[in-house]
Design an enzyme around this catalytic site. Structure first.
Site, PDB file in Angstrom:
ATOM      1  N   GLU A  12       4.705  -8.590 -30.942  1.00 43.79           N
ATOM      2  CA  GLU A  12       5.974  -8.449 -30.236  1.00 43.79           C
ATOM      3  C   GLU A  12       6.872  -9.659 -30.423  1.00 43.79           C
ATOM      4  O   GLU A  12       7.954  -9.725 -29.856  1.00 43.79           O
ATOM      5  CB  GLU A  12       5.739  -8.152 -28.748  1.00 43.79           C
ATOM      6  CG  GLU A  12       4.767  -9.053 -28.061  1.00 43.79           C
ATOM      7  CD  GLU A  12       4.425  -8.609 -26.642  1.00 43.79           C
ATOM      8  OE1 GLU A  12       5.150  -7.798 -26.043  1.00 43.79           O
ATOM      9  OE2 GLU A  12       3.423  -9.109 -26.107  1.00 43.79           O
ATOM     10  N   CYS A  45       3.849   0.613 -28.546  1.00 40.32           N
ATOM     11  CA  CYS A  45       3.782   0.859 -27.103  1.00 40.32           C
ATOM     12  C   CYS A  45       5.056   0.472 -26.357  1.00 40.32           C
ATOM     13  O   CYS A  45       5.093   0.513 -25.138  1.00 40.32           O
ATOM     14  CB  CYS A  45       2.571   0.167 -26.491  1.00 40.32           C
ATOM     15  SG  CYS A  45       2.631  -1.614 -26.629  1.00 40.32           S
ATOM     16  N   ASN A 104       9.664  -3.582 -27.111  1.00 39.76           N
ATOM     17  CA  ASN A 104      10.603  -4.055 -26.077  1.00 39.76           C
ATOM     18  C   ASN A 104      10.907  -5.536 -26.295  1.00 39.76           C
ATOM     19  O   ASN A 104      12.058  -5.968 -26.278  1.00 39.76           O
ATOM     20  CB  ASN A 104      10.012  -3.870 -24.675  1.00 39.76           C
ATOM     21  CG  ASN A 104       9.639  -2.433 -24.385  1.00 39.76           C
ATOM     22  OD1 ASN A 104      10.126  -1.523 -25.042  1.00 39.76           O
ATOM     23  ND2 ASN A 104       8.765  -2.221 -23.419  1.00 39.76           N
ATOM     24  N   ASP A 105       9.837  -6.290 -26.490  1.00 37.68           N
ATOM     25  CA  ASP A 105      10.040  -7.716 -26.727  1.00 37.68           C
ATOM     26  C   ASP A 105      10.457  -7.996 -28.159  1.00 37.68           C
ATOM     27  O   ASP A 105      11.304  -8.853 -28.410  1.00 37.68           O
ATOM     28  CB  ASP A 105       8.759  -8.495 -26.392  1.00 37.68           C
ATOM     29  CG  ASP A 105       8.653  -8.727 -24.891  1.00 37.68           C
ATOM     30  OD1 ASP A 105       9.677  -9.096 -24.287  1.00 37.68           O
ATOM     31  OD2 ASP A 105       7.572  -8.510 -24.321  1.00 37.68           O
ATOM     32  N   HIS A 137       0.817  -1.204   0.000  1.00 32.13           N
ATOM     33  CA  HIS A 137       0.000   0.000   0.000  1.00 32.13           C
ATOM     34  C   HIS A 137       0.850   1.252   0.000  1.00 32.13           C
ATOM     35  O   HIS A 137       0.504   2.260  -0.606  1.00 32.13           O
ATOM     36  CB  HIS A 137      -0.924  -0.013   1.217  1.00 32.13           C
ATOM     37  CG  HIS A 137      -2.076  -0.930   1.013  1.00 32.13           C
ATOM     38  ND1 HIS A 137      -2.763  -1.517   2.029  1.00 32.13           N
ATOM     39  CD2 HIS A 137      -2.662  -1.344  -0.126  1.00 32.13           C
ATOM     40  CE1 HIS A 137      -3.734  -2.262   1.534  1.00 32.13           C
ATOM     41  NE2 HIS A 137      -3.679  -2.169   0.222  1.00 32.13           N
ATOM     42  N   ARG A 182      -1.151  -2.472 -18.472  1.00 27.50           N
ATOM     43  CA  ARG A 182      -0.462  -3.736 -18.167  1.00 27.50           C
ATOM     44  C   ARG A 182      -1.135  -4.364 -16.940  1.00 27.50           C
ATOM     45  O   ARG A 182      -0.702  -4.157 -15.812  1.00 27.50           O
ATOM     46  CB  ARG A 182       1.004  -3.483 -17.848  1.00 27.50           C
ATOM     47  CG  ARG A 182       1.868  -3.058 -19.035  1.00 27.50           C
ATOM     48  CD  ARG A 182       3.304  -2.882 -18.586  1.00 27.50           C
ATOM     49  NE  ARG A 182       4.247  -2.842 -19.678  1.00 27.50           N
ATOM     50  CZ  ARG A 182       4.798  -1.720 -20.154  1.00 27.50           C
ATOM     51  NH1 ARG A 182       4.492  -0.554 -19.627  1.00 27.50           N
ATOM     52  NH2 ARG A 182       5.668  -1.773 -21.143  1.00 27.50           N
TER      53      ARG A 182
END
Ligand code: PEP
Ligand code: MG
Length: 571
Positions: A432, A503, A455-456, A190, A297
């Protein structure tokens, strides 16, 4: 200079003197009341419970500007106070063992906390902080003020602590705290959620932190990389000051850019969307002038949690995000766990080569029940806003069809149960994997949109693990091989009039904006803080010039060649 690595939980750079908070554990003396005083002691406990509840409600009122999740955390504290098991076990210690109220509170809460801690799960550990918080609040009313409270900060400082409870975090003077780092804690705690809600740079789970930090030492918190730097040398300090200035400029740019349209000099409109990880990120998207969310995500809702969120809980998060976006798109990606986003749950084992292993849609296919729960929650949320659904790591059209068949089953379940939902929401896929890029023409027939996960795509195309520092110098999204795949995907999408968004991290780097526009990308999705700078860059571009850059980059021999090309352009 000492560089410590932890878990980044809230973006940003903070530089300043440290205040080191020592352990906040409170030792309550073993003490008993005579039998005839038991009733009075129980009354004393009830008074303390009432007053504590009132304090929490007051703090809720004074945080009227707090985002939903911050309020939720404060409300969780209230729920603890109403927890029958907890209150029952405190009362029975007073009634049967004749403990004093403070000793009963402390003993009962610590016993429960120890049980949670023994489960060895980050979510349970974060609940421990919540419980200790309640202990401190109750003791404040039973034995006097000051228990577990943070000292008042006299000037702007970086808070370093073993751990910070949510109540301590909410009580921090936000004018004075520059950021914080803790030795314990987790992404899902939290306190981490609060840091993000308050937009304070924060890093947690930093081993050796309290041992190394001294009161007044200069400290840098790098909330982008998850670093805490103690006594930085001049060069490091200069580097981070420059980075902080750039961020500040971004904030200034942000207010200037917010209302301006994202278009090139020659009037080509480009959509700038944001990547988010929690519902709490949505206000930041709007502040940055984001036109919606291109990537939610959702795995971060599940990572490190004790149990999977059920349909209702997920529905609440997605619906609330969709509503907050007021008609702007919310692209919800189904869970992408596995590889580096591993938490030992979802039945996956540590794998020898996790990025090549069971991750993302592969986990969802294996756990179809769990997958359908998420799909139902998304379709229900789609009835409350502009929601799009997207799958991660799709390999070919066969996999997309398999995912869509499961969506169909989830849709039938919703129909049978009579729950309000939107059956016809746009369904797209991440591209990706090189396999998907090479099959993009076929996939485009049955996907409503594409989002290129560079990214991937970069790691799988170049064979360079995106998390391995030994090969980090080879990791380049602007490598001509990756650029060729991007071009293929864009062309395949365009031929079928599908929106093609990008993205991966490259979307937020203004150095590459012209190149991506030249490759035909017209929708970008990035961390909200990058939007203003990318928009500013975009507004200075001419599409014809971008196309020339892209054509030359596609013919480059390697990444360095592309860098040379862009550097030339910048000169
Ligand atoms: C990507 O791979 O580019 C992407 C955006 O997905 P993630 O970073 O979550 O793997
Ligand atoms: Mg990815």
């Amino acid at each position: 200079m000492l560089i410590l690595r932890g878990q980044k939980v809230s973006e940003g750079i903070a530089i300043g003197p440290a205040t080191v908070l020592t352990a906040l554990e409170v030792k309550v003396k073993e003490a008993f009341v005579p039998p005839e005083k038991v009733e009075a002691e129980l009354k004393r406990l009830r008074r303390a419970l009432d007053r504590t509840a009132r304090d929490i409600r007051d703090s809720l009122d004074s945080q009227s500007d707090a985002v939903g999740e911050v309020r939720q955390i404060i409300e969780t504290s209230l729920q603890f106070l109403g927890d029958e098991y907890l209150i029952g076990s405190i009362e029975s210690r007073i009634r049967t063992k004749h403990f004093t109220a403070p000793y009963a509170v402390s003993d009962a809460i610590h016993e429960m906390a120890a049980r949670l801690q023994a489960i060895d799960n980050p979510t349970f550990s974060s609940k421990v902080a919540d419980m200790i918080d309640i202990e401190h609040r109750l003791l404040n009313h039973l034995v006097g003020g000051g228990v577990g409270q943070l000292p008042k900060l006299e000037r702007q400082q970086i808070v370093i602590a073993d751990d910070i409870t949510p109540a301590q975090a909410t009580s921090l003077d936000r004018e004075k705290v520059l950021g914080f780092a803790t030795e314990r804690g987790s992404w899902a705690s939290h306190t981490a959620v609060l840091a993000r809600g308050y937009r304070l740079p924060a890093v947690v789970a930093v081993a050796g932190l309290t041992e190394a930090a001294r009161l007044g030492a200069m400290v840098v918190i790098d909330g982008h990389e998850g670093l805490v730097i103690i006594d930085p040398d001049e060069d490091t300090l200069a580097h981070y000051r420059a980075l902080r200035r750039r961020r500040k400029r971004r904030t200034n740019v942000s207010s200037q850019m917010r209302t301006l349209s994202a278009e090139t000099q020659d009037g080509e409109r480009v959509k700038l969307l944001a990547n988010i990880e929690t519902r709490a990120d949505v206000p930041g998207v709007l502040e940055a002038g984001g036109e919606g969310v291109g990537l939610f995500r959702t795995e971060f809702l599940f990572l490190g949690t004790a149990r999977d969120l059920g349909e209702e809980e997920q529905f609440d998060v997605y619906r609330s995000a969709a509503e907050a976006l007021e008609g702007r798109p919310l692209t919800i990606r189904t869970i992408d766990v596995g590889a580096d986003k591993f938490d030992g749950r979802h039945g996956n084992q540590r794998e020898p080569n996790p990025f090549m292993g069971e991750r993302a849609i592969r986990v969802s296919f294996r756990k179809e029940e769990f997958f359908r729960t998420q799909l139902r929650a998304i379709m229900r949320a789609a009835a409350h806003g502009n929601v799009r659904m997207m799958f991660p790591m799709i390999m070919d059209l066969g996999e997309l069809r398999r995912a869509r068949a499961i969506v169909e089953r989830a849709r039938r379940e919703l129909e049978e149960s009579g729950k309000v939902h939107e059956p016809d929401l746009p369904i797209g896929t991440m591209i990706e994997l090189p396999s998907a890029a090479l099959n993009a023409e076929r996939i485009a027939k049955e996907a409503d949109f594409f989002s290129i996960g560079t990214n991937d795509l970069t790691q799988y195309t170049l064979g360079v693990d995106r998390t391995n520092h030994r090969v980090a110098d080879r990791y380049a999204t602007h490598h001509p091989s990756v650029l060729r795949l991007i071009k293929m995907i864009v062309d395949a999408g365009r031929a079928r009039r599908r929106t093609v968004s990008i993205c991966g991290e490259i979307a937020g780097d203004p150095v590459f904006t012209a190149l991506l526009v030249g490759l035909g990308v017209r929708e970008f999705s990035m961390a909200p803080s990058f939007i203003p700078e990318v928009k500013r860059t975009l507004r200075g571009l001419f599409v014809s010039h971008c196309v020339q850059i892209a054509e030359r980059a596609l013919k480059a021999v390697d990444a360095a060649d592309v860098e040379g090309l862009l550097a030339l352009r910048r000169r």
